[in-house]
Design an enzyme around this catalytic site. Sequence first.
Site, mmCIF file in Angstrom:
data_model
loop_
_atom_site.group_PDB
_atom_site.id
_atom_site.type_symbol
_atom_site.label_atom_id
_atom_site.label_comp_id
_atom_site.label_asym_id
_atom_site.label_seq_id
_atom_site.Cartn_x
_atom_site.Cartn_y
_atom_site.Cartn_z
ATOM 1 C CG HIS A 1 -1.955 -0.928 1.353
ATOM 2 N ND1 HIS A 1 -2.115 -1.770 2.428
ATOM 3 C CD2 HIS A 1 -2.985 -1.188 0.515
ATOM 4 C CE1 HIS A 1 -3.190 -2.522 2.238
ATOM 5 N NE2 HIS A 1 -3.736 -2.200 1.085
ATOM 6 C CB CYS B 1 -2.694 -1.426 8.497
ATOM 7 S SG CYS B 1 -1.385 -2.447 9.080
#
Length: 253
Positions: A162, A247
Amino acid sequence: MPGTLLVRPPSPRLAEGELTHLDRVPVDADLSRRQWQEYRTTFAARGWQVHELPAADAHPDGVFVEDTVVVFDDLAVLTRPGAASRRGEVASMRPVVEGLGLEVAAIEEHATLEGGDVLKVGRTVYVGRSSRTDDAGVDQLRTLLEPRGWRVVPVPVTRVLHLKSAVTALPDGTVIGHEPLVDAPELFDRFVPVPEPEGNAVVVLDDRTVLLSASAPRTADLLRDRGLDVVTAPVTEFEKLEGCVTCLSVRVR
Ligand code: CIR
């Protein structure tokens, strides 16, 4: 500036989570739970209101809640993960953000977008064009955000999972990242390289304090030299699954 922290306990099946760039290695489920407890305590001790989502043990990656929703002012955007195995994690986030009084929108089929690809710096939203977030996902987010005064800037992501596996922002808006993992550092107004891959990810706890992985001691020194307070948390079991300190939670400020 503490706010509400959304978290979900790790699944006993964490070791089966998705892997894109790393090889699978054994994961200690008990240690993952202890690290997750310590992570949430780090926030609670600083005045954050911790809201625990129901366990989703059938979803190995369910602990990585950041990927399921992104919040902009009073708007929560439910995502549509690019990993099909993760789409079932989103439904249980809707009642939580509704319960916080947020307006709720959603990324619609067939676009994909994951929260790990969304980095806010001031009123600019950098969105990673990764294996999980596609052009249609970026376009839907832009349509939602530009009328609300946000600027949406797509950024290529090919070297990590990501965008926020590569770069995050300090309280003053400086973007940090481990340069070999960053596709296009020149796209950020101010970019500072950090020496360790695990040092790319910080969570801003308040105007002068950041949370950093305990796996990045040299980055901690660098950030302290810049005048920041640095709190560290061990997150090794999540790093094995391509997760990081960002996250494991959604921060609603
Ligand atoms: C996945 O591949 O989806 C998970 N194993 C890791 C997700 C990490 N999320 C994030 O960095 N925002």
